[in-house]
Structure formats: structure tokens, C-alpha cells
Design a protein around this motif. Structure first.
Motif, short mmCIF file in Angstrom:
data_model
loop_
_atom_site.label_atom_id
_atom_site.label_comp_id
_atom_site.label_asym_id
_atom_site.label_seq_id
_atom_site.Cartn_x
_atom_site.Cartn_y
_atom_site.Cartn_z
N SER A 116 11.23 -9.54 -15.62
CA SER A 116 11.03 -8.49 -14.61
C SER A 116 9.97 -8.94 -13.61
CB SER A 116 10.60 -7.17 -15.26
OG SER A 116 9.27 -7.28 -15.74
N VAL A 117 9.98 -8.29 -12.46
CA VAL A 117 8.93 -8.49 -11.45
C VAL A 117 8.47 -7.12 -10.98
CG1 VAL A 117 8.28 -9.60 -9.29
CG2 VAL A 117 10.23 -10.47 -10.56
N SER A 118 7.17 -6.93 -10.89
CA SER A 118 6.66 -5.71 -10.26
C SER A 118 5.92 -6.12 -8.99
CB SER A 118 5.72 -4.95 -11.19
OG SER A 118 4.62 -5.76 -11.54
N VAL A 119 6.07 -5.29 -7.98
CA VAL A 119 5.35 -5.53 -6.72
C VAL A 119 4.37 -4.37 -6.55
CG1 VAL A 119 5.57 -5.82 -4.23
CG2 VAL A 119 7.33 -6.76 -5.76
N VAL A 120 3.10 -4.72 -6.53
CA VAL A 120 2.02 -3.73 -6.61
C VAL A 120 1.10 -3.90 -5.41
CG1 VAL A 120 0.09 -2.99 -8.08
CG2 VAL A 120 2.12 -3.98 -9.13
N PRO A 121 0.80 -2.83 -4.68
CA PRO A 121 -0.12 -3.00 -3.55
C PRO A 121 -1.53 -3.34 -4.02
CG PRO A 121 0.33 -0.67 -3.90
CD PRO A 121 1.20 -1.42 -4.87
N VAL A 122 -2.20 -4.20 -3.30
CA VAL A 122 -3.56 -4.57 -3.69
C VAL A 122 -4.43 -3.31 -3.73
CG1 VAL A 122 -4.34 -5.10 -1.32
CG2 VAL A 122 -5.45 -6.20 -3.27
N ALA A 123 -5.24 -3.20 -4.79
CA ALA A 123 -6.14 -2.05 -4.94
C ALA A 123 -7.56 -2.51 -4.61
CB ALA A 123 -6.08 -1.51 -6.37
N LEU A 124 -8.20 -1.77 -3.76
CA LEU A 124 -9.56 -2.15 -3.35
C LEU A 124 -10.52 -1.03 -3.69
CD1 LEU A 124 -8.61 -3.56 0.17
CD2 LEU A 124 -9.00 -4.85 -1.93
N THR A 125 -11.75 -1.38 -3.93
CA THR A 125 -12.77 -0.36 -4.18
C THR A 125 -13.77 -0.40 -3.03
OG1 THR A 125 -14.47 -1.68 -5.27
CG2 THR A 125 -12.58 -1.00 -6.62
N GLU A 126 -14.69 0.54 -3.07
CA GLU A 126 -15.74 0.56 -2.05
C GLU A 126 -16.55 -0.74 -2.07
OE1 GLU A 126 -16.22 3.61 -0.03
OE2 GLU A 126 -14.22 3.70 -0.92
N PHE A 127 -16.48 -1.43 -3.24
CA PHE A 127 -17.31 -2.62 -3.42
C PHE A 127 -16.53 -3.91 -3.18
CE2 PHE A 127 -18.78 0.86 -6.00
CZ PHE A 127 -20.12 0.94 -5.67
N SER A 128 -15.26 -3.80 -2.78
CA SER A 128 -14.44 -4.99 -2.56
C SER A 128 -14.87 -5.72 -1.29
CB SER A 128 -12.96 -4.60 -2.44
OG SER A 128 -12.50 -4.05 -3.63
#
Ligand code: SF4
Length: 451
Positions: free
Chosen positions: A211-223
Motif C-alpha cells: 500500500s501507499v499513503s499520501v500524507v500532507p506534511v504536518a508542521l508545528t509552531e516550532f518547525s
């Protein structure tokens, strides 16, 4: 070398005289490097174990055991293999101060990938690791691919030494190892034509690529916001178009979509989620793929066992990602139980409001949200927000949280699990309470980083 942490009383291990602190050195002359060696080599019914007791005495045990009789030996936790990459979007690098120490470790460990489904990049594998994966048949693995173009992948991982991933995966496929894969999508880097090429390349690996999942990059306030930004709605839609294209082909040729966008990708694209049947066995649910549909499915399946809650008020704590999706799920639950449900959306006070997943909610933020809610009869908390020791990401113990809020709380994976437990308990007691003793800690692994 590996070391014994505990020995179960009345077990074969206890009978042999193994005690906590015993070093397990070799089996049949083969050195024991880690828990995998132990599990595979000690699986035989007869073997020679060389061990060193805490007293310093070295003993060779000639072990014969009846089939399936466990040794009763638990090992000290393994030393985690560290990550060789430096992704701009690394969750660990973006962690603020004050979290559990384990959350500052950038792990990239194929052993944990096999055992717990953690995604690993495989960039730190040595030839002997590859041989071991194949020899021990560590399948399936969970692999962070991100891009099959080597230059792009090295850029994303910030690792100029990262080996080309396609030959690596091809070698595993030839060795009988299957793998689930993920693409963390970074706008302007691995979306568009790069994503299309990545999906084509992975599909071309055949049945080993599960399988492949495509996931949007998750960013935090500290990224590192100067280096990486979130996807726009249009970029999410463009990515879903590519997902749909390859999924349509896979459906026609293999009878399964094979490639899925995460729930968050649909949410950010402002598009409706596919129906539950589209997700098959929900293989990448832990990665946020089909999580909403899985929840609905679980609630529907539990319906006959759900209690009559007669108008009682239940708060369902979640993060901003799931909050807009929950009301539809809870409508079914209300119809089944007669309870009155309220979604309690909790902002992430630790990482900032851009971190919306329930699994990363700090316990302190939940206490603040529930503290003044004496009107609730029960609150359901996301079980994925606590680790194996029952602690939230800010190190708050779940029991301490339960003591700090005015209503009973339960950890829950899908609402149905906790409410079924309430129904069972009520049936045993002949009451209809949600009950002050409703608190239960359910263990749950928390994935660290984005791999
Ligand atoms: S995101 Fe994963 S692979 Fe990248 S640096 Fe962090 S731990 Fe390593």
C-alpha cells in the motif's frame, strides 16, 4: 548482548534460575544482539543457552521444553537505532521543551517498523541488516519513501548518503519481504510530477508493495517554517487527483485501490472522504488513512452492545483535525444509545494550533478544557494520546488527569469500545450509571516523528 528484565514466576525461565539482570549471551553459539535474535533463536524446542548471571557466573543451559511452553522471560527495552536523516519537517526537531524524553529521540529502526508498524526510511541499513531482515522474514515493513527520485529523496531527508530506495525495495521484494509505504507530501518538492513518478515506481514493484499513503506534511509552531510550508487547498486537490488516478488503475488491475490519501489530505482539500469500503482492511489507519470511516464502522458493529444512556451527556475530546468530522459519527452513536454527545475540540497548547491530531494532545490542555465542565456525565479521551506508560505527551499521567477533572473519563480508540464497557459494567451491576469508577487506562503506542 541482551539482558533479562523480568522472569514470570512458575515459568521455565524461573525454574532454570534466570533472574532479572541476567545477560543472555548466545544460543547454540550464535551471539544474541537484540530481541530479534532472542525471539527467533529461542523459538526452537531445544537449544543451548549461554548466560551470565548478575553474580558474574556464566552458565550454559541445555534447554528442552515442551511445545509452546514459554520461557517467561521479558527483556530490557532495546536500544533504539537513531535516524541518520535531518528532514526539514522532522517532528522531533520541532519538539518544544518539557516533553517525555523519548520524544526527543529520532528513531529509524527497521525492527520497530516490523514489530510496531513505525515508519522507517531504511537509510541506516547495513548489508548485515538487510540479510537479517530477509533471514528472519521481517515482513511487512513500513517504509517512508517520500520520493523514489534519489535526488529529491536525499533533499527531503537532508541526507546525501541515502541509498536509492527503489533498488532497496526491489531487493526486499526478491527476498520475500512485503512493505507498506508512505509519502509525506512537501509542497514544491515531492508533489506534482515527482509524486506521480513515485506512485508509478512503487506500483511497478508489484505485489510486495502492499500500500501507499499520501500524507500532507504536518508542521508545528516550532518547525522550520523558513524551509517548509503547509500544502494549500489546491495542492491537496492536485495530490488527490494523482492518488485517484493510480488508485483507479490499481482497482482495475488488482481489485484494490492500493494508494490512499490520508483523511487530513481530504480535509485540507475540502473534499468528501471515500466510503468505508474503499479502505479495504484499513491497512494504514494508524497513519490517519480511513480513520473516520473506520470509526463509523466500529460504532456500527458495536451497536447491539451499546448501553442505553438515557439522555446522559458525554463529551468526546479530540483535536481540531477530527472535530469537524466527528458530529456525523456521533449522530449514529446518539441514535444507538440515547446519549447526548458533545465534541470537545482541544487546541494543542504545546505545539501550537497548527498541530491538530488528537494523538498529540497534551494532558494539560485536556484538563483545562474539561476542568469547568461539571455538566458532563462522562468524557471520552483519545487513547492514542497516551503512551504505554499511560502518559500524555506532556508527561501528565492519565490517572492524574482523571483526578483533576470533575467527571469520570475513559480512554477510547473509537467511542464504541468505552461505551460497550460501560454497558457491560452496568449490566453486571444492574445500574445505568456512567459511574465515577469509569476511568480505565488502555495502552496505546504513540508514533514519534513522521519518519
Ligand atoms: S522525520 Fe523521521 S526520517 Fe526525518 S529526521 Fe525526523 S525521524 Fe528522521
Amino acid at each position: 548482548m541482551i539482558r533479562v528484565q523480568t522472569v514470570a514466576p512458575d515459568s521455565l525461565g524461573a525454574e532454570l534460575g534466570l533472574v532479572p539482570g541476567t545477560e543472555l549471551l548466545s544460543i547454540n553459539g550464535q551471539p544474541l544482539d537484540d530481541f530479534l535474535d532472542w525471539e527467533f533463536l529461542a523459538a526452537d524446542d531445544a537449544f543451548l543457552l549461554h548466560a551470565r548471571l548478575p553474580s558474574g557466573d556464566e552458565i550454559e543451559y541445555d534447554i528442552e521444553r515442551p511445545e509452546d511452553l514459554p520461557l517467561g522471560v521479558a527483556l530490557e527495552p532495546p536500544r533504539i537505532r537513531r535516524c541518520a536523516n535531518h528532514c526539514d519537517f522532522c517532528f522531533v526537531d520541532g519538539n518544544p521543551q518539557g516533553l517525555r524524553p523519548a520524544l526527543y529521540i529520532r528513531d529509524d529502526d527497521y525492527r520497530l517498523s516490523f514489530r510496531y508498524g513505525n515508519f522507517a526510511t531504511l537509510t541506516n541499513l547495513k548489508p548485515k541488516d538487510v540479510a537479517r531482515i530477509i533471514a528472519y522474514h521481517l515482513s511487512p515493513l513500513y517504509v517512508s519513501v517520500h520520493a523514489t527520485d534519489t535526488t529529491v529523496r536525499r533533499w527531503l531527508l537532508r541526507n546525501p548518503e541515502a541509498p536509492p530506495i527503489v533498488p532497496q525495495l526491489r531487493e526486499f521484494a526478491a527476498g520475500g519481504i512485503a512493505f507498506h509505504t508512505q509519502v509525506v507530501l512537501v509542497p514544491g518538492v515531492n508533489d506534482g510530477a515527482v509524486l506521480e513518478g513515485t506512485l508509478d515506481d512503487l506500483y511497478g514493484l508489484g505485489e510486495a508493495a502492499l500500500s501507499v499513503s499520501v500524507v500532507p506534511v504536518a508542521l508545528t509552531e516550532f518547525s522550520k517554517h523558513q524551509l517548509v510550508r503547509a500544502l494549500t487547498r489546491e495542492e491537496c486537490r492536485a495530490a488527490l487527483d494523482l492518488v485517484d488516478r493510480i488508485a483507479g488503475r490499481a482497482m482495475a488491475e488488482r481489485g484494490s485501490p492500493w494508494c490512499w490519501g490520508s483523511d487530513e489530505l481530504y480535509l485540507r482539500a475540502d473534499q468528501a472522504l471515500p466510503p468505508a469500503a474503499w479502505y479495504g482492511e484499513f491497512d494504514q489507519r494508524e497513519n490517519g488513512v480511513g480513520a473516520v470511516r473506520w470509526l463509523e464502522t466500529r460504532i456500527a458493529a458495536a451497536r447491539p452492545r451499546l448501553p442505553d444512556l438515557g439522555g446522559r451527556r458525554i463529551g468526546v475530546v479530540t483535536g481540531a483535525a477530527m472535530a469537524p468530522l466527528f458530529p456525523a459519527v456521533l449522530a449514529g452513536l446518539a441514535a444507538a444509545t440515547g446519549g447526548r454527545y458533545e465534541v470537545i475540540e482541544v487546541a494543542n497548547t504545546l505545539f501550537g494550533e497548527s498541530v491538530t491530531t488528537a494523538g498529540l494532545l497534551p494532558g494539560g490542555a485536556i484538563v483545562a478544557a474539561l476542568g469547568g465542565r461539571a455538566d458532563l456525565d462522562l468524557a471520552l479521551l483519545p487513547a492514542e494520546a497516551v503512551n504505554d506508560d499511560g502518559r500524555f505527551i506532556d508527561d501528565l499521567d492519565a490517572h492524574d488527569l482523571a483526578a483533576a477533572v470533575p467527571m469520570p473519563v475513559m480512554l477510547s480508540h473509537d467511542c464504541a469500545d468505552a461505551l460497550t464497557e460501560v454497558g457491560t459494567r452496568n449490566a453486571e451491576r444492574g445500574t445505568s450509571e456512567t459511574g465515577s469508577s469509569a476511568f480505565r487506562v488502555r495502552r496505546s503506542a504513540l508514533g514519534e516523528g513522521q519518519g
